[in-house]
Design a protein around this motif. Structure first.
Motif, PDB file in Angstrom:
ATOM      1  N   CYS A  61       0.851  -1.199   0.000  1.00 18.86           N
ATOM      2  CA  CYS A  61       0.000   0.000   0.000  1.00 18.86           C
ATOM      3  C   CYS A  61       0.881   1.242   0.000  1.00 18.86           C
ATOM      4  O   CYS A  61       1.680   1.434   0.920  1.00 18.86           O
ATOM      5  CB  CYS A  61      -0.887   0.011   1.245  1.00 18.86           C
ATOM      6  SG  CYS A  61      -1.796   1.556   1.415  1.00 18.86           S
ATOM      7  N   THR A  96     -10.318   5.316  -1.602  1.00 12.45           N
ATOM      8  CA  THR A  96      -9.462   4.162  -1.910  1.00 12.45           C
ATOM      9  C   THR A  96     -10.218   2.847  -1.688  1.00 12.45           C
ATOM     10  O   THR A  96     -10.062   1.901  -2.453  1.00 12.45           O
ATOM     11  CB  THR A  96      -8.195   4.177  -1.037  1.00 12.45           C
ATOM     12  OG1 THR A  96      -8.573   4.415   0.313  1.00 12.45           O
ATOM     13  CG2 THR A  96      -7.221   5.220  -1.507  1.00 12.45           C
ATOM     14  N   CYS A 100      -9.562   1.914  -5.373  1.00 12.26           N
ATOM     15  CA  CYS A 100      -8.132   1.582  -5.433  1.00 12.26           C
ATOM     16  C   CYS A 100      -7.978   0.201  -6.069  1.00 12.26           C
ATOM     17  O   CYS A 100      -8.761  -0.704  -5.779  1.00 12.26           O
ATOM     18  CB  CYS A 100      -7.550   1.568  -4.018  1.00 12.26           C
ATOM     19  SG  CYS A 100      -5.787   1.268  -3.990  1.00 12.26           S
ATOM     20  N   CYS A 104      -2.097  -3.757  -2.301  1.00 13.04           N
ATOM     21  CA  CYS A 104      -1.864  -4.420  -1.007  1.00 13.04           C
ATOM     22  C   CYS A 104      -2.246  -5.891  -1.068  1.00 13.04           C
ATOM     23  O   CYS A 104      -1.588  -6.742  -0.468  1.00 13.04           O
ATOM     24  CB  CYS A 104      -2.699  -3.734   0.079  1.00 13.04           C
ATOM     25  SG  CYS A 104      -4.454  -3.650  -0.363  1.00 13.04           S
ATOM     26  N   LYS A 120      -9.328  -4.432   0.795  1.00 15.89           N
ATOM     27  CA  LYS A 120     -10.023  -3.227   0.315  1.00 15.89           C
ATOM     28  C   LYS A 120     -11.466  -3.180   0.844  1.00 15.89           C
ATOM     29  O   LYS A 120     -11.952  -2.127   1.240  1.00 15.89           O
ATOM     30  CB  LYS A 120      -9.996  -3.251  -1.213  1.00 15.89           C
ATOM     31  CG  LYS A 120     -10.683  -2.106  -1.880  1.00 15.89           C
ATOM     32  CD  LYS A 120     -10.409  -2.181  -3.375  1.00 15.89           C
ATOM     33  CE  LYS A 120     -11.468  -1.484  -4.170  1.00 15.89           C
ATOM     34  NZ  LYS A 120     -11.233  -1.591  -5.613  1.00 15.89           N
ATOM     35  N   VAL A 460      -4.540   6.431  -4.639  1.00 15.04           N
ATOM     36  CA  VAL A 460      -3.770   6.115  -3.431  1.00 15.04           C
ATOM     37  C   VAL A 460      -2.409   6.820  -3.457  1.00 15.04           C
ATOM     38  O   VAL A 460      -1.936   7.318  -2.429  1.00 15.04           O
ATOM     39  CB  VAL A 460      -3.642   4.581  -3.250  1.00 15.04           C
ATOM     40  CG1 VAL A 460      -2.886   3.925  -4.377  1.00 15.04           C
ATOM     41  CG2 VAL A 460      -3.006   4.227  -1.920  1.00 15.04           C
TER      42      VAL A 460
END
Ligand SMILES: Cc1cc2nc3c(=O)[nH]c(=O)nc-3n(C[C@H](O)[C@H](O)[C@H](O)COP(=O)(O)OP(=O)(O)OC[C@H]3O[C@@H](n4cnc5c(N)ncnc54)[C@H](O)[C@@H]3O)c2cc1C
Ligand code: SF4
Length: 496
Positions: A61, A96, A100, A104, A120, A460
């Motif tokens: 991230c 995000t 996003c 991650c 997420k 992000v």
């Protein structure tokens, strides 16, 4: 840690369902159902986080979100602590958590041999629950520093910088040339991906904290960049990367061929006004048309969802390259974020995707009524040359009918002309606003964040850079800072 045996008991990912395609195509509302209420599985999914010891998701991230911490707190039902941990690194998890691409999850340790934790979705559930429980309140600074900062551009980079600097006690004014604040979150990304109520309620918090917003003001025109610098102690340039990449081929000037943003922006304005079908005179519409979108990224996907909602007769997306693999290839091993074949919510809704398609010409119609308008694209199969470049293969040309063509091939960089002319600021070889390791531009007191300094990227990254540029501006104004700086910028060669 969350449930110590969670990942052994629950081996599959579970996400809230999307609304049925035939229902959501009739409106412009969010395609997902996000709220945590009734999501019994959320606790189980958060409980799959296995406290791996070295959480690679922190690196995955760009914000360094403290993912295992808030997975644990969600598993325990401690929502107030969870939102505190999430807000510690991310000003806007409501953006995000919705749009996003979640690098991650590619670096989640569990994903080595099981599907990744649904990071997420846990993130968006925390912020939605926090708003619903009244846990998102203004953080008014205890004292004012007396310093003033202008933030130019109100996308995620500008908003993150403004919120950090306001909370540090500076008097911050955000200038935005559009009629409403939000940057690409507002008029780029359609409502079916990000409803605008999420921007508005965050702006209400920021206004209550003291950030001032001046929409409808173009710096460089309504006020010169030099005047702005004289008026404020520091300036953050967060103007985005809005210059579209063109496809200068024969027939490019035909009516019916538009840049993606010239198509998306008026529709997003109309949706905001509550009249999605009422477009300004001359604005392109896909209603009843055969649409071809050139470019297979986020922008192309947003054009697709918009065209389907407008009632296009057909939509074809062309990508010049190969279809990406559906599984992580050996040359992009864990924990890298691989380039994979993606099915966005818009792809679920319809349209065709064509790969290895090199456009060579736009063809004009001679039909009465449509005379001179684009009628088709001449497309050839892409070949990869020994030096890695791509080219059209002679003899493979075919026509794809199109009466609306949308060029969604990305963006070359920011609009720097007026800024450079009025201030002499340095620009990189790639046409970006130059900055050093500390986000400082070549002029004292000027900092650069987001796509303007980085090139077209992701929300992000914009938030991460906005936070880091705020820390740099605070250090410039105060001599030191307590603001976190999550990322260092990419430093690029200057234009000679
Ligand atoms: C159609 C589309 C879909 C996307 N979808 C996604 C997605 O799903 N997920 C994701 O992570 N990213 C997505 N992106 C990328 C993402 O939106 C951007 O990377 C991000 O918004 C960049 O933020 P920013 O703050 O740097 O700039 P921007 O959001 O571009 O904001 C810059 C703002 O500055 C204003 N401005 C410019 N010049 C001036 C001036 N002189 N005076 C005053 N104001 C000025 C502009 O009007 C604009 O509002 C998408 C981009 C597009 C175009
Ligand atoms: S901001 Fe993106 S990368 Fe970071 S935790 Fe959220 S979804 Fe993952």
């Amino acid at each position: 840690m969350a449930d110590p045996r969670g990942f052994l008991k629950i081996r599959e990912r579970e996400l809230p369902p999307n609304r049925p395609v035939e229902v959501r195509l009739r409106d412009w509302k969010d395609t997902h159902a996000h709220r945590a209420e009734g999501q019994a599985f959320l606790k189980e999914q958060a409980g799959r986080c296995m406290d791996c010891g070295v959480p690679f998701c922190h690196q995955g991230c760009p914000l360094g979100n403290l993912i295992p911490d808030w997975n644990d707190l969600v598993w325990r039902g401690q929502w107030a602590d969870a939102i505190d941990r999430l807000h510690a690194t991310n000003n806007f998890p409501e953006f995000t958590g919705r749009v996003c691409p979640a690098p991650c999850e590619s670096s989640c340790v569990l994903s080595i041999n099981q599907p990744a934790v649904t990071i997420k979705n846990v993130e968006v559930s925390i912020i939605d629950e926090a708003f619903a429980r009244g846990l998102v309140t203004p953080h008014v600074p205890e004292r004012l520093t007396g310093s003033t900062v202008a933030v130019v551009g109100s996308g995620p980079a500008g908003l993150a910088a403004a919120q950090q600097l306001t909370r540090a006690g500076h008097t911050v004014v955000v200038y935005e040339r559009d009629d409403a604040v939000g940057g690409l979150l507002r008029y780029g990304i359609p409502d079916f991906k990000l409803e605008k109520l999420h921007i508005d309620r965050r702006l209400a918090q920021m206004e209550a904290e003291g950030t001032r917003f001046r929409a409808g003001t173009t710096i460089g025109k309504d006020m010169s960049w030099d005047a702005l610098r004289r008026r404020f102690d520091a300036v953050v340039v967060a103007t985005g990367a809005t210059v579209p990449r063109d496809l200068p081929l024969p027939g490019r000037d035909l009516p019916g061929i538009h840049f993606a943003m010239d198509y998306l922006t008026p529709v997003n304005h109309a949706v905001r006004a509550g009249t999605p079908d009422v477009l300004p005179e001359g604005a392109p519409t896909a209603a009843g048309k055969h649409v071809v979108i050139i470019g297979g990224g986020d922008t192309g996907s947003d054009c697709l969802g918009t065209a389907l909602r407008q009632g296009a007769a057909s939509v074809t997306t062309l990508a010049i390259g190969k279809m990406p693999p559906t599984e992580r290839p050996a040359n992009q091993p864990w924990p890298t974020d691989p380039i994979l074949f993606e099915v966005s919510t818009s792809h679920e809704e319809g349209g065709e995707r064509t790969y290895l398609a090199s456009t060579v010409e736009f063809l004009a119609s001679s039909e009465p009524g449509a005379e001179g308008n684009v009628r088709a694209l001449k497309v050839a199969e892409t070949q990869y040359l020994p030096d890695g470049r791509r080219a059209a293969t002679p003899g493979t040309e075919r026509e794809i009918p199109a009466d609306l063509v949308l060029v969604a091939m990305g963006f070359t960089g920011p609009e720097t002309g007026v800024l450079e002319e009025q201030t002499g600021i340095e620009i990189t070889e790639r046409g970006l606003v130059a900055r050093g390791d500390d986000y400082a531009a070549s002029l004292p007191g000027v900092f650069v964040a987001g796509d303007a300094g980085r090139g077209q990227s992701l929300i992000v990254w914009a938030i991460a850079e906005g936070r880091a540029a705020a820390a740099a501006a605070d250090t410039y104004l105060q001599g030191s800072t307590e603001l976190p700086a999550p990322v260092r910028p990419r430093t690029l060669a200057l234009r000679s």
